[in-house]
Design a protein around this motif. Structure first.
Motif, short mmCIF file in Angstrom:
data_model
loop_
_atom_site.label_atom_id
_atom_site.label_comp_id
_atom_site.label_asym_id
_atom_site.label_seq_id
_atom_site.Cartn_x
_atom_site.Cartn_y
_atom_site.Cartn_z
N PRO A 98 0.94 -1.28 0.09
CA PRO A 98 0.03 0.00 -0.10
C PRO A 98 0.83 1.21 -0.10
N GLY A 99 0.33 2.26 -0.58
CA GLY A 99 1.19 3.73 -0.66
C GLY A 99 0.09 4.63 0.07
N ARG A 100 -0.01 5.97 -0.40
CA ARG A 100 -0.80 6.88 0.53
C ARG A 100 -2.12 6.77 0.12
N ARG A 101 -3.07 7.11 1.27
CA ARG A 101 -4.46 6.80 1.13
C ARG A 101 -5.16 7.37 -0.16
N VAL A 102 -5.87 6.57 -0.90
CA VAL A 102 -6.65 7.19 -1.89
C VAL A 102 -8.01 7.37 -1.78
N PHE A 103 -8.56 8.52 -1.83
CA PHE A 103 -9.92 9.02 -1.44
C PHE A 103 -10.88 8.91 -2.60
N LEU A 104 -10.69 7.57 -3.17
CA LEU A 104 -11.80 7.39 -4.20
C LEU A 104 -12.05 5.98 -4.18
N PRO A 105 -13.34 5.78 -4.34
CA PRO A 105 -14.04 4.43 -4.40
C PRO A 105 -13.33 3.72 -5.30
N SER A 106 -13.43 2.31 -5.07
CA SER A 106 -12.86 1.24 -6.02
C SER A 106 -13.73 1.23 -7.16
N PRO A 107 -13.29 0.85 -8.72
CA PRO A 107 -14.47 0.72 -9.50
C PRO A 107 -15.24 -0.42 -9.32
N SER A 108 -14.50 -1.41 -8.55
CA SER A 108 -15.45 -2.70 -8.36
C SER A 108 -16.42 -2.58 -6.92
N ALA A 109 -16.35 -1.39 -6.40
CA ALA A 109 -17.43 -0.99 -5.27
C ALA A 109 -18.76 -1.08 -5.58
N HIS A 110 -19.60 -1.46 -4.62
CA HIS A 110 -21.04 -1.67 -5.21
C HIS A 110 -21.53 -0.11 -5.48
N LEU A 111 -20.95 0.80 -4.79
CA LEU A 111 -21.42 2.16 -5.14
C LEU A 111 -21.39 2.57 -6.67
N PRO A 162 -20.06 3.93 -21.13
CA PRO A 162 -19.05 3.07 -21.17
C PRO A 162 -17.64 3.93 -21.02
N ALA A 163 -17.70 5.17 -21.82
CA ALA A 163 -16.39 6.07 -21.57
C ALA A 163 -16.33 6.43 -20.07
N LEU A 164 -17.43 6.68 -19.31
CA LEU A 164 -17.39 7.15 -18.10
C LEU A 164 -16.88 6.03 -17.11
N ALA A 165 -17.24 4.72 -17.40
CA ALA A 165 -16.88 3.59 -16.59
C ALA A 165 -15.43 3.33 -17.02
N ILE A 166 -14.78 3.36 -18.27
CA ILE A 166 -13.73 3.06 -18.70
C ILE A 166 -12.57 4.23 -18.17
N GLY A 167 -13.07 5.47 -18.21
CA GLY A 167 -12.11 6.39 -17.65
C GLY A 167 -11.96 6.43 -16.25
N TYR A 168 -12.95 6.05 -15.60
CA TYR A 168 -13.00 6.19 -14.09
C TYR A 168 -11.81 4.84 -13.70
N VAL A 169 -11.89 3.91 -14.25
CA VAL A 169 -11.05 2.82 -13.97
C VAL A 169 -9.62 3.06 -14.33
N ALA A 170 -9.51 3.90 -15.36
CA ALA A 170 -8.13 4.27 -15.99
C ALA A 170 -7.42 5.57 -14.84
N LEU A 171 -8.41 6.16 -14.35
CA LEU A 171 -8.24 7.27 -13.46
C LEU A 171 -7.71 6.82 -12.09
N TYR A 172 -8.69 5.82 -11.45
CA TYR A 172 -8.38 5.18 -10.14
C TYR A 172 -7.06 4.63 -10.09
N ARG A 173 -6.75 3.77 -11.32
CA ARG A 173 -5.41 3.05 -11.20
C ARG A 173 -4.15 4.15 -11.48
N GLY A 174 -4.09 5.10 -12.17
CA GLY A 174 -3.23 6.23 -12.28
C GLY A 174 -3.21 6.76 -10.99
N VAL A 175 -4.31 6.94 -10.30
CA VAL A 175 -3.84 7.96 -9.02
C VAL A 175 -3.34 6.99 -7.74
N ARG A 176 -3.63 5.44 -7.97
CA ARG A 176 -2.96 4.58 -6.87
C ARG A 176 -1.64 4.44 -7.28
N ARG A 177 -1.15 4.46 -8.53
CA ARG A 177 0.10 4.50 -8.81
C ARG A 177 1.05 5.69 -8.42
#
Length: 369
Positions: free
Chosen positions: A74-87, A134-149
């Motif tokens: 783990p790195g620093r805390r990311v204040f974004l819900p996971s793309p796989s989260a139910h919300l 679909p673009a929003l879903a794919i874009g959010y996944v890419a954003l989430y992974r980029g922020v975690r990196r």
């Protein structure tokens, strides 16, 4: 799932009978409801697939006597819900399914007195359904992974000596306001933390749901015998829940029902209502096409290659003696469940663990080992 389909069917049937003034409107009601049911059905498949693709793999190499685990640091805390989260998944699915169903539904009223959306509105709703959502879903996944990196999260593959691997069976109880709702068991296969005895490496290992403690023990014994004795010591891979298994099961149940004088069609209808054939087919699909996507191409490719027999790693003297005594117990007719705590029974005890050097590791995406 079948109850959901029946509910949608009754809803659109009621709307078609009472609210449709033309065949076109009836088609819109039926089509919108059927498309919404189809999207709901697909959602039940997509959620587990996303979970499977995100599950860290584990690979056993009996010739090296090592197990490759994926550890996520783990790195620093990311204040974004996971793309796989139910919300997040619920938001995406609601936007996608409502827009799609509403497009089909509105087409039935296009040009009528009760037109819901004009042509322009239908076009924009269709664009939202097919492109924007679909673009929003794919874009959010890419954003989430980029922020975690950027936050320092990283994965690496750790090579753990086989004799250090830990297996734990746990019992889980679901508790509701009405009391205990059920008990389930899980088998956990974990890599210990060599620098902190008594702890496992964070974010690593796998867990498998089993029906009982005995089933957990048997699962682990199959893995142990494979690693110690080879593939010939364990049964061939089970074909349960494949299409071939489903057909064999139906033939077996038919013979049983005929032997007992019971109508087989009731049993077959029940399996059809449970979508059992589709479940068997989709299980095969997941094994062949979804599970492989959980790892990068060429993951630990070099490490996974077979070794010449002269280079095979050998078990320790203590483990060799324990394995000999367990094999002798089997030959006397005892079963694995009869043995109990093996170290205590055969006069060996675990010495107190002491910290040691960290295990060898490589980046998760590396092809070398």
């Amino acid at each position: 799932m079948m109850l959901a389909f029946v509910g949608v069917f009754l809803f659109v049937a009621f709307g078609a009978v009472t609210g449709a003034s033309s065949w076109l409107e009836a088609w819109g009601i039926w089509g919108g409801g059927a498309y919404g049911a189809f999207l709901f059905f697909m959602a039940l498949l997509v959620i587990p697939d996303l979970w499977i693709r995100g599950t860290a793999p584990v690979r056993f190499h009996r010739q090296r006597r090592e197990v490759a685990f994926v550890v996520e640091h783990p790195g620093r805390r990311v204040f974004l819900p996971s793309p796989s989260a139910h919300l997040m998944y619920g938001f995406w699915f609601a936007l996608f399914s409502i827009s799609g169903g509403f497009v089909v539904f509105s087409l039935g009223f296009l040009g009528g007195e009760e037109e819901l959306l004009g042509t322009t509105g239908i076009v924009w709703m269709a664009i939202t359904h097919l492109v924007i959502s679909p673009a929003l879903a794919i874009g959010y996944v890419a954003l989430y992974r980029g922020v975690r990196r950027l936050a320092g999260w990283r994965k690496e593959t750790v090579f753990v000596p086989w004799e250090d691997v830990v297996a734990v069976a746990t019992r889980n109880m679901a508790v509701t306001v009405g009391g205990p709702a059920g008990i389930g068991w899980q088998l956990h296969i974990l890599p210990p933390d060599p620098e902190r005895p008594g702890y496992s490496l964070a974010g690593a290992g796998i867990e498998v749901s089993v029906t009982s403690l005995q089933m957990a023990m048997m699962q682990w014994e199959l893995i142990r015998r494979y690693m110690e004795e080879g593939a010939e010591a364990v049964p061939e891979r089970a074909d349960d829940y494949s299409v071939a298994w489903y057909k064999d099961e139906m033939a077996r149940q038919r013979r049983r029902h005929e032997r007992e004088g019971k109508p087989f069609w009731r049993y077959r209808l029940g399996r059809w209502m449970e979508l059992a054939y589709f479940a068997s087919w989709y299980t095969e699909y997941r094994v062949n096409h979804v599970l492989p996507k959980a790892i990068p191409k060429g993951w630990v490719q070099e490490w996974s290659r077979p070794l010449p027999e002269a280079e095979w790693a050998q078990p320790s003297a203590g483990l060799t003696e324990l394995s000999r005594q367990v094999t002798a117990a089997y030959e006397r007719g005892e079963t694995f469940l009869d043995l109990g705590p093996v170290e205590e029974r055969f006069g060996q005890s675990n010495a107190g663990e002491v910290p040691k050097a960290a295990y060898r590791s490589v980046p998760f995406s590396a092809n070398v080992g």
